[in-house]
Structures are given as structure tokens and as C-alpha cells.
Design a protein around this motif. Structure first.
Motif, PDB file in Angstrom:
ATOM      1  N   ILE A   1       0.382  -0.906  -2.752  1.00  0.00           N
ATOM      2  CA  ILE A   1      -0.318  -0.303  -1.604  1.00  0.00           C
ATOM      3  C   ILE A   1      -1.206  -1.336  -0.922  1.00  0.00           C
ATOM      4  O   ILE A   1      -1.305  -1.374   0.307  1.00  0.00           O
TER       5      ILE A   1
ATOM      6  N   ILE B   1      -1.300  -2.859   2.990  1.00  0.00           N
ATOM      7  CA  ILE B   1      -2.483  -3.015   3.848  1.00  0.00           C
ATOM      8  C   ILE B   1      -2.573  -4.443   4.357  1.00  0.00           C
ATOM      9  O   ILE B   1      -2.761  -4.698   5.550  1.00  0.00           O
TER      10      ILE B   1
ATOM     11  N   LYS C   1      -0.619  -5.971   7.290  1.00  0.00           N
ATOM     12  CA  LYS C   1      -1.028  -5.661   8.670  1.00  0.00           C
ATOM     13  C   LYS C   1      -2.273  -6.432   9.093  1.00  0.00           C
ATOM     14  O   LYS C   1      -2.671  -6.352  10.241  1.00  0.00           O
ATOM     15  N   ALA C   2      -2.946  -7.106   8.145  1.00  0.00           N
ATOM     16  CA  ALA C   2      -4.183  -7.815   8.482  1.00  0.00           C
ATOM     17  C   ALA C   2      -3.883  -9.236   8.927  1.00  0.00           C
ATOM     18  O   ALA C   2      -2.752  -9.708   8.805  1.00  0.00           O
TER      19      ALA C   2
ATOM     20  N   SER D   1      -1.868   6.483  -3.577  1.00  0.00           N
ATOM     21  CA  SER D   1      -1.123   5.567  -2.704  1.00  0.00           C
ATOM     22  C   SER D   1      -0.013   6.300  -1.974  1.00  0.00           C
ATOM     23  O   SER D   1       0.209   6.089  -0.782  1.00  0.00           O
TER      24      SER D   1
ATOM     25  N   VAL E   1      -1.448   8.245   0.971  1.00  0.00           N
ATOM     26  CA  VAL E   1      -1.961   7.520   2.142  1.00  0.00           C
ATOM     27  C   VAL E   1      -0.956   6.521   2.700  1.00  0.00           C
ATOM     28  O   VAL E   1      -1.202   5.931   3.744  1.00  0.00           O
TER      29      VAL E   1
ATOM     30  N   TYR F   1       0.112   6.416   6.476  1.00  0.00           N
ATOM     31  CA  TYR F   1      -0.830   5.920   7.474  1.00  0.00           C
ATOM     32  C   TYR F   1      -0.841   4.406   7.538  1.00  0.00           C
ATOM     33  O   TYR F   1      -1.161   3.819   8.567  1.00  0.00           O
ATOM     34  N   VAL F   2      -0.526   3.754   6.412  1.00  0.00           N
ATOM     35  CA  VAL F   2      -0.499   2.297   6.419  1.00  0.00           C
ATOM     36  C   VAL F   2       0.791   1.811   7.055  1.00  0.00           C
ATOM     37  O   VAL F   2       0.818   0.872   7.844  1.00  0.00           O
TER      38      VAL F   2
ATOM     39  N   LYS G   1       3.191   3.313   9.076  1.00  0.00           N
ATOM     40  CA  LYS G   1       3.603   3.590  10.460  1.00  0.00           C
ATOM     41  C   LYS G   1       2.593   3.048  11.451  1.00  0.00           C
ATOM     42  O   LYS G   1       1.418   3.346  11.370  1.00  0.00           O
ATOM     43  N   ASP G   2       3.049   2.241  12.387  1.00  0.00           N
ATOM     44  CA  ASP G   2       2.136   1.673  13.384  1.00  0.00           C
ATOM     45  C   ASP G   2       1.845   2.666  14.494  1.00  0.00           C
ATOM     46  O   ASP G   2       2.703   3.390  14.922  1.00  0.00           O
TER      47      ASP G   2
END
Lengths: 223, 241
Positions: A149, A153, A156-157, A213, A216, A219-220, A222-223
Motif C-alpha cells: 500500500i 502511495i 504518486k509522489a 489497505s 483505502v 482512493y490511492v 484511481k487518479d
């Protein structure tokens, strides 16, 4: 296409692309060998206690996992394939596919580290094999679950490399502390049942983190 | 977040209660056999150091509350995508960091006089250290994402995940491991929080719960201030000044 089948398909896809480039496996193997040799050069002929050895074992496992496990999601972003994957597979299939891949990878990693430690450190002798096996099995699942998970995250950072261990360490620490204590018991030759509390913590940790995980992940992903 | 009158009540209430606890907690004398309500019993091994109970424990409690508030508003944000909830979540995390630091400092000072060293990696000290790390990681993650919506979404996920591990760190591990902190494994007063054991007299308990209330109200007041400041910042950003 049901979820189970597409989960399997995601796992197979990741395994195939890994076998093609061998990026994660190569990085992990080199990392583990380097780390073990550095420790061995430092301690030379000293005989560290079982607590120190189990600590070293999990330090190597943690940092090796940090260097290899983020690959599953980061590579999707780098190759620009995450959109396609979003189209063809449901988020839960992606999550469980990636999770299974990471579990397999962590299990392989931990077996390699165990063999290496047994060879390199004369003091690293597993007295209670059952405790050690169960601890490594449960911790690998927990480690893979948290790493998966967080990899999602981190992909995407902006700063992918350095942030990963920073994010993972505080969340993994209950797992690592428990695993270290159980490993020390296994090296000391305490009977299997003595580590019952540790198994309880590890199992509840796995359940809590995996369920959280899964909830949630949408939400992580799908953009 | 709250009405104007209710926030005034919380504001003055918290100042009053904390001042009262501060004076009463420090001024009420100890006595070997307490006769009246204005005397605390002597706890062997703690003596005057027991007074830290009224400050250190409520601070740690508020830090954990702030953590859960942050996680709950993280969930709310994910469900509604309302940026105000993200504002509350991040404000609460910032306050959680503040209260964790306060709890760490009061705990370390207490440890210096009770155990002989500011820091000795007692399981409790380890867990508050990890709490600080979680907040640090949370803010590091936030600064690593440019897009406002993405930052809110991913940090909400991180605060939920770390919220899931907080019970392990605060409520499970320190009570299963041997340590010096009250409530650790092997403590003769028993596992679990000190204030629930019969070592604590009822007047201490009243003051302790009052302090919990005071610090929680203080947290609510500060949270309200920060949320309003955050809203103004958002407005300023949106109007492009």
C-alpha cells in the motif's frame, strides 16, 4: 472475468515482467549480499548474542524490502502502464495481485537472508525451527502488505526513493519489534509455545493492515 | 467547525480547568495517611514525582486523540472529497505533533528523576518516539506532492494506515513488554493504566479526569483556531493573492 482470476493474471503479469528484467531480484540479491558482508567485516571473529543477530537479520530484511518492494507500483507509473491496468482490472484485483507478488518476493528474500546468515555467522543457528518458520512467514506477509500500500502511495509522489523507508518505518515498527523478539526466542531454543504472544500480535497486525489497505486502495489507485 | 458561543465555553473552560489543575496538582501536600480531601497519599517510589500524572498522561492522551481525529477526518475526506475535511485532518496532525513533543519532554524530565536518565528506550519511550516519526513522515509526504487534491487524498490514506498501527504502539506493545513505565509487564501494580489501579486515591483521580477534560478542551480550542487559519489560507490561495 472474476476477481480471483484477474488477481492471478496480475500476479502472473508482474512475475513475467520481473523475470524479463530481473530488476527487483537483482537489486535485492546484491543488497542482501552487500549488507551481510559489511556486517561480517565489522564484527569479524566476535560472537554476537542471539538478540544482536536477530536485530541484524531484521535490519537487513527491512532495508532490502525497502529497496525492492516499491518496484511493483513505481514501474507501472514509470512505464506509463497504470492507466491501462486501471482499465483492464478492478482495483481489488490489482491490489491482491500486487500483494501476492510482493509476498512471494519477500518470502524468497527472507529465505535468501536466512541461508546467507546461517553461512556467514557461526552464531546464527536456529534452535526452534517451528518458531522461526512461523515468524518469518507471518512477518513476510505483514511486511509485504504494508509495503504494497505504501508503494502505491509513493508511486504518486514526487520523491519516490527517499520517502519510502521514511513512511514505512513507523508503520512497520510494531511488526519488526515483534519479529525480532520471536526470532531471538527461536535462536535461544525456547519452545514453540513461548512465542504465542508474538504470533497473536503478528496475525492481528496482518489482518488490520491488509483489511485497511484493501479499503483505502481505491482512493490511492484511481487518479 | 463549532458555534461561536460553544467555542468560547471551550476556550475559557480549558484555561480555567488547566490553571486549576496546575495549582491544585502542585500545591496539595502529600501525607502518609491522608485524612482530608486536601491531602494526597504518598505512593512509594514516586512521592512528589507522582504529580506528573496530572500533566504527562493528559498530554499523551491528547496526542492520541489528535491522531484519531486526524484519521477520522481522513476517512471523511476520502468519502466526500471536501477539502475542509483535509484541512481539519492536517490541523489535527500538527497539534498531535505538538502534544507528542510535550508528552515526550514531560516524560523525559520525569524519567531523569525517577529512572536516572532522560532517555533509556523504555517500551513507552520507544512508542512515543515512533508516534513522533509518524507525524514527521506524514508531513514529509505532504511536502512531496504538488497537486492539492492528490496531496489531500494520499496523506488521508497515510493517516488512516498509521492510525491503524497506533493501538499496537500505544495500547498493546508497551503492556506486553517488560519496562519501567507504570503499566508495563511485570509492574507490581498490574498491567494497564496507572490511574485505574487502587494506588491512586479518589481525589487524585478526580483531578486527573478533570485534567483530561481540560487538555481535551484545550485541543478542541487550538484545533478550531488552526482550522480557521487554514481556511483563510485556502481562500487566499484560491483568490490568487
Amino acid at each position: 472475468m472474476n476477481t480471483f482470476y484477474s488477481t492471478y493474471a496480475v500476479l502472473l503479469k508482474d512475475a513475467q515482467s520481473e523475470l524479463r528484467t530481473r530488476y527487483a531480484v537483482n537489486a535485492l540479491v546484491m543488497f542482501v549480499v552487500t549488507a551481510a558482508v559489511i556486517v561480517q567485516l565489522a564484527i569479524r571473529s566476535e560472537l554476537p548474542s542471539s538478540a544482536v543477530l536477530s536485530g541484524l537479520f531484521w535490519v537487513v530484511v527491512f532495508f532490502a524490502a525497502m529497496s525492492g518492494l516499491s518496484r511493483t507500483f513505481v514501474s507501472e507509473e514509470e512505464r506509463g502502464t497504470s492507466m491501462t491496468l486501471q482499465l483492464v482490472a478492478s482495483p481489488s484485483a490489482v491490489y491482491f495481485g500486487k500483494l501476492s507478488f510482493n509476498i512471494v518476493l519477500t518470502l524468497l528474500l527472507n529465505s535468501a537472508i536466512t541461508i546467507l546468515f546461517t553461512v556467514v555467522f557461526p552464531g546464527f543457528v536456529v534452535e526452534t525451527f517451528g518458531t522461526f518458520l512461523l515468524t518469518v512467514l507471518l512477518s513476510s506477509i505483514g511486511l509485504a502488505s504494508t509495503s504494497t500500500i505504501l508503494a502505491a502511495i509513493i508511486a504518486k509522489a514526487n520523491t519516490k526513493g527517499t520517502l519510502y523507508p521514511v513512511l514505512a518505518f513507523p508503520i512497520l515498527i510494531p511488526l519488526l519489534m515483534t519479529a525480532m523478539r520471536a526470532t531471538t526466542r527461536a535462536l535461544d531454543g525456547e519452545p514453540f509455545g513461548n512465542a504465542a504472544e508474538e504470533y497473536q500480535i503478528l496475525i492481528s497486525y496482518i489482518m488490520v493492515i491488509t483489511a485497511g489497505s484493501y479499503l483505502v486502495f481505491d482512493y490511492v489507485w484511481k487518479d | 467547525m463549532f458555534g461561536k458561543t460553544s467555542i468560547k465555553v471551550v476556550q475559557y473552560g480549558s484555561v480555567l480547568i488547566i490553571s486549576f489543575v496546575l495549582i491544585a496538582g502542585l500545591a496539595i501536600p502529600l501525607s502518609a495517611s491522608p485524612q482530608s480531601w486536601l491531602e494526597f497519599p504518598i505512593i512509594p517510589g514516586l512521592e512528589d514525582k507522582a504529580r506528573n500524572l496530572f500533566f504527562h498522561v493528559p498530554m499523551s492522551w491528547t496526542a492520541v486523540v489528535a491522531f484519531f481525529v486526524s484519521a477520522i477526518y481522513g476517512i471523511k475526506y476520502l468519502r466526500s472529497k471536501n477539502i475542509d475535511f483535509d484541512n481539519i485532518s492536517v490541523s489535527s496532525a500538527g497539534l498531535g505533533l505538538l502534544f507528542s513533543v510535550l508528552a515526550t519532554i514531560t516524560g523525559a524530565l520525569w524519567a531523569r528523576f525517577n529512572w536516572g536518565a532522560f532517555w533509556n528506550w523504555d517500551p513507552r519511550q520507544t512508542s512515543i518516539f515512533i508516534l513522533l516519526l509518524i507525524y514527521g513522515a506524514y508531513f514529509a509526504l505532504r511536502s512531496a506532492i504538488d497537486s492539492e487534491e492528490k496531496r489531500a487524498r494520499l496523506s488521508a490514506v497515510y493517516t488512516i494506515l498509521s492510525g491503524l498501527t497506533v493501538p499496537f504502539l500505544v495500547f498493546i506493545m508497551p503492556r506486553m513488554m517488560a519496562g519501567l513505565h507504570p503499566g508495563a509487564l511485570g509492574d507490581e501494580s498490574g498491567k494497564g493504566p496507572l490511574f485505574e489501579t487502587n494506588m491512586i486515591a479518589s481525589n487524585m483521580r478526580v483531578l486527573f479526569y478533570l485534567s483530561l477534560l481540560g487538555f481535551t478542551m484545550f485541543f478542541v480550542w487550538l484545533l478550531n483556531l488552526r482550522v480557521r487559519a487554514g481556511k483563510l489560507e485556502l481562500q487566499q490561495l484560491q483568490s490568487g493573492k
